[in-house]
Design an enzyme around this catalytic site. Structure first.
Site, PDB file in Angstrom:
ATOM      1  CG  HIS A   1      34.949  21.408   0.250  1.00 48.02           C
ATOM      2  ND1 HIS A   1      34.147  20.828  -0.407  1.00 48.02           N
ATOM      3  CD2 HIS A   1      35.234  23.169   0.155  1.00 48.02           C
ATOM      4  CE1 HIS A   1      34.631  21.767  -1.605  1.00 48.02           C
ATOM      5  NE2 HIS A   1      35.298  22.740  -0.482  1.00 48.02           N
TER       6      HIS A   1
ATOM      7  CD  GLU B   1      50.483  39.468   2.295  1.00 50.53           C
ATOM      8  OE1 GLU B   1      51.940  38.985   1.761  1.00 50.53           O
ATOM      9  OE2 GLU B   1      51.422  40.379   3.211  1.00 50.53           O
TER      10      GLU B   1
ATOM     11  CG  PHE C   1      33.962  28.140  -7.135  1.00 45.40           C
ATOM     12  CD1 PHE C   1      34.982  28.654  -6.447  1.00 45.40           C
ATOM     13  CD2 PHE C   1      32.499  27.905  -6.719  1.00 45.40           C
ATOM     14  CE1 PHE C   1      35.149  28.132  -5.467  1.00 45.40           C
ATOM     15  CE2 PHE C   1      32.989  27.841  -4.821  1.00 45.40           C
ATOM     16  CZ  PHE C   1      33.959  28.011  -4.639  1.00 45.40           C
ATOM     17  N   GLY C   2      36.102  26.717  -9.273  1.00 45.52           N
ATOM     18  CA  GLY C   2      37.627  26.535  -9.290  1.00 45.52           C
ATOM     19  C   GLY C   2      37.835  25.198  -9.258  1.00 45.52           C
TER      20      GLY C   2
ATOM     21  CG  ASP D   1      41.996  29.955   3.053  1.00 46.04           C
ATOM     22  OD1 ASP D   1      41.699  31.353   2.791  1.00 46.04           O
ATOM     23  OD2 ASP D   1      42.239  29.630   3.638  1.00 46.04           O
TER      24      ASP D   1
HETATM   25  P1  ITT Z   1      38.001  34.194  -0.545  1.00 45.57           P
HETATM   26  O1  ITT Z   1      38.933  34.150  -0.045  1.00 45.57           O
HETATM   27  O2  ITT Z   1      37.730  36.150  -1.470  1.00 45.57           O
HETATM   28  O3  ITT Z   1      36.730  34.063  -0.457  1.00 45.57           O
HETATM   29  P2  ITT Z   1      39.412  32.570  -3.027  1.00 45.57           P
HETATM   30  O4  ITT Z   1      38.593  32.464  -3.515  1.00 45.57           O
HETATM   31  O5  ITT Z   1      40.455  33.842  -2.788  1.00 45.57           O
HETATM   32  O6  ITT Z   1      38.620  34.102  -1.718  1.00 45.57           O
HETATM   33  P3  ITT Z   1      40.554  30.755  -0.722  1.00 45.57           P
HETATM   34  O7  ITT Z   1      41.614  31.138  -0.756  1.00 45.57           O
HETATM   35  O8  ITT Z   1      40.210  30.229   0.018  1.00 45.57           O
HETATM   36  O9  ITT Z   1      39.106  31.541  -1.770  1.00 45.57           O
HETATM   37  O10 ITT Z   1      40.981  29.890  -2.137  1.00 45.57           O
HETATM   38  C1  ITT Z   1      40.270  28.999  -2.286  1.00 45.57           C
HETATM   39  C2  ITT Z   1      40.246  28.038  -3.586  1.00 45.57           C
HETATM   40  O11 ITT Z   1      40.444  26.704  -3.367  1.00 45.57           O
HETATM   41  C3  ITT Z   1      39.459  28.360  -4.662  1.00 45.57           C
HETATM   42  O12 ITT Z   1      40.043  29.897  -5.494  1.00 45.57           O
HETATM   43  C4  ITT Z   1      39.571  27.251  -5.768  1.00 45.57           C
HETATM   44  O13 ITT Z   1      40.477  27.490  -6.395  1.00 45.57           O
HETATM   45  C5  ITT Z   1      39.208  26.111  -4.431  1.00 45.57           C
HETATM   46  N1  ITT Z   1      38.749  26.018  -3.958  1.00 45.57           N
HETATM   47  C6  ITT Z   1      37.926  25.609  -2.229  1.00 45.57           C
HETATM   48  N2  ITT Z   1      36.478  25.391  -2.404  1.00 45.57           N
HETATM   49  C7  ITT Z   1      36.439  25.187  -3.903  1.00 45.57           C
HETATM   50  C8  ITT Z   1      34.791  24.694  -4.345  1.00 45.57           C
HETATM   51  O14 ITT Z   1      33.749  24.150  -3.353  1.00 45.57           O
HETATM   52  N3  ITT Z   1      35.113  23.231  -5.759  1.00 45.57           N
HETATM   53  C9  ITT Z   1      35.627  24.243  -6.471  1.00 45.57           C
HETATM   54  N4  ITT Z   1      37.125  24.437  -6.066  1.00 45.57           N
HETATM   55  C10 ITT Z   1      37.080  25.849  -4.770  1.00 45.57           C
END
Ligand code: ITT
Length: 216
Positions: free
Chosen positions: A201, A60, A172-173, A89
């Site tokens: 970043h 968590e 992604f994201g 993170d």
């Molecule tokens: P893990 O915890 O398993 O590593 P997660 O995707 O849940 O995977 P985070 O809790 O760090 O990881 O959340 C990061 C979120 O922030 C990610 O899901 C995207 O929505 C956004 N994010 C982070 N880096 C990004 C990137 O390089 N490009 C686009 N979105 C990003």
């Protein structure tokens, strides 16, 4: 442009020809691809926690900062696998939303939200916000725990703005909505992995991590 800084170095630098396996505490394939694509870690082999243990039951993430959450994930993997562990993170801070979604970036549209749902929610939240007020940045903090249990912490950020519609298939994201200042006219999702790592970043945090290890 990306900015970067690093905390205390703790791990030895590899001798030529040595290989070190590091478990990456993530279920995010996009992060893993970018970490593996970085050229700054010759001799390091990055293995996803899920590759060692089927589904990695991510702990968590109840920290208040990116560093808190990276530490939670890195410690959990270090304790589970007994080998050097790296966690990332990261998230998006939007100025017009007072820094949201921040540490809640992956769950902005709900606990199991998809990237598409998060992007839709972001566009909706910014519907009335004019172009000059759509400034934002990605932030990333990496925590590496060495074989001896000591931590190295490094962070990076990437300035940009939020567009009005998704563009691009890479990354992604929030990448299809994020327009880095360093790549005018293109979203993060329109960059090759190497281009993204050069300005992102995550790339900045990885370079800062490498420097911290080399100077430690
Ligand atoms: P893990 O915890 O398993 O590593 P997660 O995707 O849940 O995977 P985070 O809790 O760090 O990881 O959340 C990061 C979120 O922030 C990610 O899901 C995207 O929505 C956004 N994010 C982070 N880096 C990004 C990137 O390089 N490009 C686009 N979105 C990003």
């Amino acid at each position: 442009m990306a900015s970067e800084h690093a905390g205390t170095a703790s791990d030895p630098v590899l001798e030529p020809g040595e290989t070190m396996t590091v478990v990456v505490a993530t279920n995010n394939r996009g992060k893993l691809t970018e970490i593996r694509a970085t050229l700054d870690f010759t001799g390091w082999r990055f293995v996803a926690a899920g590759e060692l243990d089927g589904e990695w039951p991510s702990p968590e993430e109840d920290g208040e900062t990116f560093e808190d959450n990276a530490r939670i994930k890195a410690r959990a993997a270090f304790e589970r696998f007994g080998m050097p562990a790296l966690a990332d993170d990261s998230g998006l801070e939007v100025d017009a939303l007072d820094g949201a979604p921040g540490v809640y970036s992956s769950r902005f549209a709900g606990p199991c939200a998809t990237d598409a749902e998060n992007n839709s929610r972001l566009l909706l939240a910014l519907a009335d916000v004019p172009a000059e007020q759509r400034t934002a940045r990605f932030r990333c903090t990496m925590v590496l725990i060495g074989q001896d249990g000591r931590e190295t912490v490094a962070s990076g950020s990437c300035e940009g703005s939020i567009g009005y519609a998704a563009a691009g298939e890479g990354g992604f994201g929030y990448d299809p909505l994020f327009r880095p200042d360093a790549t005018p006219g293109r979203t993060m999702a329109e960059l090759e992995v190497a281009e993204k790592n050069a300005i992102s970043h995550r790339g900045a945090a990885l370079r800062a991590l490498r420097e911290a290890l080399a100077s430690g």
